[in-house]
Scaffold this active site. Structure first.
Site, PDB file in Angstrom:
ATOM      1  N   ASN A  42     -70.919 -75.515 -93.183  1.00  0.00           N
ATOM      2  CA  ASN A  42     -69.798 -76.051 -92.324  1.00  0.00           C
ATOM      3  C   ASN A  42     -70.205 -76.467 -90.880  1.00  0.00           C
ATOM      4  O   ASN A  42     -71.255 -76.117 -90.473  1.00  0.00           O
ATOM      5  CB  ASN A  42     -68.762 -74.935 -92.424  1.00  0.00           C
ATOM      6  CG  ASN A  42     -69.025 -73.847 -91.218  1.00  0.00           C
ATOM      7  OD1 ASN A  42     -70.321 -73.399 -91.691  1.00  0.00           O
ATOM      8  ND2 ASN A  42     -68.253 -73.505 -90.631  1.00  0.00           N
ATOM      9  N   GLU A  59     -68.282 -78.326 -87.599  1.00  0.00           N
ATOM     10  CA  GLU A  59     -67.066 -78.518 -86.937  1.00  0.00           C
ATOM     11  C   GLU A  59     -67.309 -79.237 -85.549  1.00  0.00           C
ATOM     12  O   GLU A  59     -68.420 -79.359 -85.097  1.00  0.00           O
ATOM     13  CB  GLU A  59     -66.448 -76.917 -86.395  1.00  0.00           C
ATOM     14  CG  GLU A  59     -66.152 -76.259 -87.414  1.00  0.00           C
ATOM     15  CD  GLU A  59     -66.039 -74.649 -87.180  1.00  0.00           C
ATOM     16  OE1 GLU A  59     -65.694 -73.757 -88.222  1.00  0.00           O
ATOM     17  OE2 GLU A  59     -65.836 -74.279 -85.872  1.00  0.00           O
ATOM     18  N   GLU A  79     -68.883 -76.000 -98.867  1.00  0.00           N
ATOM     19  CA  GLU A  79     -68.854 -76.785-100.037  1.00  0.00           C
ATOM     20  C   GLU A  79     -68.885 -78.148-100.116  1.00  0.00           C
ATOM     21  O   GLU A  79     -69.787 -78.595-101.001  1.00  0.00           O
ATOM     22  CB  GLU A  79     -67.460 -76.048-100.922  1.00  0.00           C
ATOM     23  CG  GLU A  79     -67.540 -74.531-101.032  1.00  0.00           C
ATOM     24  CD  GLU A  79     -66.590 -73.761 -99.971  1.00  0.00           C
ATOM     25  OE1 GLU A  79     -66.244 -72.853-100.238  1.00  0.00           O
ATOM     26  OE2 GLU A  79     -66.988 -74.613 -98.671  1.00  0.00           O
ATOM     27  N   CYS A  89     -61.238 -76.823-100.220  1.00  0.00           N
ATOM     28  CA  CYS A  89     -62.591 -76.897-101.050  1.00  0.00           C
ATOM     29  C   CYS A  89     -62.358 -76.712-102.611  1.00  0.00           C
ATOM     30  O   CYS A  89     -62.913 -77.573-103.105  1.00  0.00           O
ATOM     31  CB  CYS A  89     -63.507 -75.751-100.284  1.00  0.00           C
ATOM     32  SG  CYS A  89     -64.131 -75.999 -98.834  1.00  0.00           S
TER      33      CYS A  89
END
Length: 309
Positions: free
Chosen positions: A100, A102, A115, A143
């Protein structure tokens, strides 16, 4: 500002119920993953399975914590990793890592989920069929919807640390491409016959834009990040029938960038360029918002080019 690099854990070993590596072995594999931009090819997989006496799937699940280390999570501080097991055009199996990403002070909808990152890594690097995806935590609804756009959505397995599912079990009564009259899907796109009508356009850059999956907006677009010493990184636009889980080309490129273990700053990044289809442009605002999370970067260059058959 957003964290500039992935989580470095140089002095730790990777040990779990699937695999056990000592500190030196773990460090070596981290280095290999960075140099190969988050991909283990078929030869790498065979060698590792032999070296550690594990099956492909044990290796797949055992390495998920390493994928999590590439996470950039300054908002949630929640590091998620995912690895896609997929076939290339020759039927060889490769592992594609993801984590991930951010961005501080920006809408949470701009984040890249692990994902998405792993699937994007596989897609951009020529994977043709996803067999499985191993994830450190259960996939959120966002996701699950992103995965529902895949050609193999109803076939591949989702492996969690202690459970296994199919996407249909996690996303019953789903909404997907066919509900919008789209017979194509991510990994099974409509054949591309058009070309950009612009002299001097970088052929590789144009190819990534033309390979974008954009059945809903028709904005074939891509982002190119040029570094001073570490090569170029590309990202393509991947749309979704539910619209919100779509992955912008800059998010796609940045995910690839962080999988190489690089710092996103002015000493590494030489230029950032967005290529869009003239008359269908819709990505400049998103790209500028994402880049606002970082300081002292080169200005975003935007190219708008018409398509011709």
């Amino acid at each position: 500002m957003a964290s500039a690099t992935f989580t470095v854990q140089q002095d730790t070993a990777l040990t779990n119920s699937h695999i056990s590596l000592n500190v030196a072995q773990t460090a070596s594999l981290r280095s290999q993953l960075k140099s190969q931009r988050g991909i283990l090819n078929s030869n790498n997989i065979k060698a590792l399975c032999s070296q550690y006496a594990v099956s492909e799937d044990s290796l797949l699940q055992g390495l998920v914590p390493l994928a999590s280390e590439f996470s950039v999570a300054p908002v949630s501080l929640f590091h998620v990793g995912a690895i896609v097991k997929a076939l290339d055009e020759n039927g060889d199996i490769h592992f594609y890592f993801g984590a991930n990403v951010e961005f501080n002070h920006q809408a949470l909808s701009l984040v890249v989920h692990a994902e998405q990152s792993a699937i994007n890594n596989a897609w951009l690097n020529g994977a043709k069929k996803i067999l499985k995806i191993a994830i450190s935590d259960a996939p959120c609804g966002y996701c699950r919807q992103f995965m529902n756009e895949l050609a193999d959505a109803k076939e591949f397995d989702i492996l969690l640390p202690n459970q296994q599912f199919t996407l249909a079990e996690l996303l019953p009564h789903s909404f997907g491409p066919t509900d919008l009259g789209n017979e194509f899907s991510l990994f099974n796109p409509k054949p591309q016959l058009a070309k950009f009508n612009l002299d001097g356009l970088d052929e590789t850059f144009a190819r990534f834009a033309l390979n974008a999956y954009v059945p809903y907006s028709q904005n074939f677009c891509a982002v190119k990040i040029v570094t001073f010493n570490d090569g170029d990184f590309y990202g393509s636009y991947a749309e979704n029938a539910a619209y919100s889980p779509s992955l912008s080309p800059l998010q796609s490129a940045l995910s690839q960038f962080f999988l190489a273990g690089l710092s996103f700053n002015e000493s590494v990044v030489k230029s950032i360029t967005l290529l869009e289809t003239k008359g269908q442009e819709n990505q400049a605002g998103v790209a500028k918002a994402v880049l606002a999370s970082f300081s002292n970067l080169p200005a975003l260059e935007i190219i708008s080019a018409p398509l011709k058959e």
